[in-house]
Motif scaffolding. Structure first.
Motif, PDB file in Angstrom:
ATOM      1  N   ARG A   1     -15.622  96.330  92.179  1.00  0.00           N
ATOM      2  CA  ARG A   1     -14.541  97.007  92.903  1.00  0.00           C
ATOM      3  C   ARG A   1     -15.118  98.177  93.685  1.00  0.00           C
ATOM      4  O   ARG A   1     -16.091  98.802  93.269  1.00  0.00           O
ATOM      5  N   ASP A   2     -14.493  98.455  94.816  1.00  0.00           N
ATOM      6  CA  ASP A   2     -14.979  99.544  95.660  1.00  0.00           C
ATOM      7  C   ASP A   2     -14.415 100.877  95.188  1.00  0.00           C
ATOM      8  O   ASP A   2     -13.778 100.971  94.126  1.00  0.00           O
ATOM      9  N   LEU A   3     -14.631 101.908  95.971  1.00  0.00           N
ATOM     10  CA  LEU A   3     -14.224 103.260  95.602  1.00  0.00           C
ATOM     11  C   LEU A   3     -12.724 103.371  95.366  1.00  0.00           C
ATOM     12  O   LEU A   3     -12.265 104.232  94.610  1.00  0.00           O
TER      13      LEU A   3
ATOM     14  N   CYS B   1     -20.837  99.195  92.275  1.00  0.00           N
ATOM     15  CA  CYS B   1     -19.533  98.945  91.659  1.00  0.00           C
ATOM     16  C   CYS B   1     -18.980 100.275  91.148  1.00  0.00           C
ATOM     17  O   CYS B   1     -19.674 101.011  90.438  1.00  0.00           O
ATOM     18  N   TYR B   2     -17.738 100.569  91.507  1.00  0.00           N
ATOM     19  CA  TYR B   2     -17.124 101.856  91.142  1.00  0.00           C
ATOM     20  C   TYR B   2     -16.139 101.723  89.987  1.00  0.00           C
ATOM     21  O   TYR B   2     -15.434 102.681  89.677  1.00  0.00           O
TER      22      TYR B   2
ATOM     23  N   ARG C   1     -14.300  93.433  95.965  1.00  0.00           N
ATOM     24  CA  ARG C   1     -15.221  93.313  97.094  1.00  0.00           C
ATOM     25  C   ARG C   1     -15.658  91.865  97.259  1.00  0.00           C
ATOM     26  O   ARG C   1     -15.913  91.160  96.293  1.00  0.00           O
TER      27      ARG C   1
END
Length: 429
Positions: A191-193, A247-248, A198
């Motif tokens: 997962r993005d920020l 990855c966030y 993603r």
């Protein structure tokens, strides 16, 4: 500065020397790092001896209908026949990377997403090549094509080692999250920020987080089952990088793409797969897409650029030739073939990759125009059959290139066909 796999060394103005001297300084530091802890190739027992001593690397794209058929099963037989020709000609075991070994079921993969890039026409060397990222991560519920196991078995008996493509950071969830493992994958995807899933660039494949136990288990299970069921002899790891993609999502147990979490995540993932592969079959091999130095201890070999005009100095080979095996990208189908083979040979790399049919314009055993290429390549193959010469090529350290005195002498042209193996061996000694 000299950059290798994310590491960087600054060369100050006071240093006397050239790029080779800089590599020796870097090497003094590099071989003390964990990725060289298993020692040199000459002492490593975890890498299969046959792979250390093989002179070439082959590959094929079974989904390529540009010069083949529109049937993966028919293209599989075409590739096997060409592979068998090489094995009989070379007289030594040879590995080959196989792209697209599964037949994607209708409605269950990202190929069925409207306007999917997997359907786009592909130019150049990829013309007619179906996308291998489709169905990624869904074996064995999405099985391999009919006939692969028997084909690999026949090739293995003849010395041919089939290494299927495996995407380390690719997962196909299907057009509506309906692929076989899609539902259980959701908590373990990158997962993005902002917490959004993603995808792999503009493609439809999603990115599993390399630090999650689910993806590690899924990857290990895939490779072990393929070894057990399909008679393959190893794997080609696509998107092998020095680090996993950022990855966030901290519920995965890592920092928000910080520290060394992604670097350790990728290294641990590759180690888990490679260890499981070797436990299942000690003769099996793993190789990766990029020459990432921090993966030397968990892979058997790297795919590396062949005579790239942007990298004329063999920096990686100078630092690591005696620590990791390497092989090149696809060879050219014109007179550049000779220069590329000579460059790979000089740098201590396995010659390749040489493309098998269904599409190959590099070498044909039936084409009289390719006799010169075969003769030149056979000379290199025969060097690997001689214990002393092979030891030099496989386990030696790249020496400083020769510098001619001024004025530079003009070498006398000598046909390579007149060379003899014992003459070359004597020169090396």
């Amino acid at each position: 500065s000299l950059g290798l796999g994310g590491s960087e060394m600054c060369i100050r103005d006071s240093l006397e020397g050239d790029w080779y001297d800089a590599c020796q300084i870097y090497r003094q530091w590099a071989i003390q790092q964990f990725w060289c802890s298993k020692g040199k190739l000459s002492t490593r027992q975890d890498i299969a001896a046959w792979y250390k001593h093989t002179p070439m690397f082959l590959y094929t794209a079974l989904g390529d209908s540009a010069q083949g058929t529109h049937s993966l099963e028919e293209n599989l037989i075409i590739a096997e026949q060409h592979f068998m020709e090489f094995l009989e000609w070379a007289g030594v075991p040879l590995p080959a990377n196989y792209y697209e070994v599964s037949q994607a079921p209708p409605g269950r993969t990202a190929v069925d997403i409207p306007l999917s890039l997997y359907r786009r026409p592909r130019p150049g060397r990829w013309a007619g090549f179906s996308e291998p990222n489709a169905y990624a991560g869904n074996y064995p519920k999405i099985p391999v094509m009919v006939g692969l196991s028997e084909s690999c078995k026949r090739l293995r008996k003849a010395g041919g080692i089939v290494c299927p493509y495996f995407g380390l950071e690719l997962f196909d969830a299907g057009p509506t999250f309906n692929s076989p493992y899609a539902a259980e994958s959701i908590p373990h995807l990158v997962r993005d920020l902002y917490g959004a899933l993603r995808r792999w660039g503009a493609e439809a494949s999603l990115q599993p987080c390399v630090a999650t136990q689910w993806w590690r288990n899924r990857s290990k299970e895939t490779c072990v089952l393929m070894l057990q069921r399909e008679n393959v002899g190893g794997f080609y790891f696509d998107v092998l990088q020095g680090s996993g993609l950022p990855c966030y999502w901290t519920p995965h147990g890592h920092t928000a793409a910080g520290g060394d979490s992604m670097t350790r995540g990728m290294h641990d993932l590759v180690q888990i797969i490679t260890d499981a592969t070797r436990a299942q079959d000690p003769e099996a091999i793993t190789s990766g897409e990029n020459p990432s130095e921090n993966m030397i201890d968990v892979t058997d070999g790297f795919l590396q650029a062949t005579l790239s005009p942007q990298n004329t100095a063999p920096i990686f080979a100078t630092v690591y030739q005696d620590y990791i095996l390497r092989y090149g990208l696809e060879l050219s189908g014109d007179d550049r073939f000779f220069t590329e083979c000579a460059s790979l040979f000089t740098e201590g790399m396995q010659i390749g990759r040489i493309r098998l049919r269904p599409r190959s314009n590099i070498i044909s055993f039936q084409n009289p125009d390719h006799k010169g290429r075969l003769s030149f390549l056979k000379l290199i193959v025969d060097y690997y059959k001689q214990p002393r010469t092979r030891t030099f090529l496989v386990y030696g350290q790249l020496l400083r290139p020769l510098t001619f005195t001024e004025p530079a002498p003009m070498p006398i042209p000598v046909s390579y066909t007149h060379l003899r193996a014992h003459e070359t061996e004597a020169a090396l000694v």
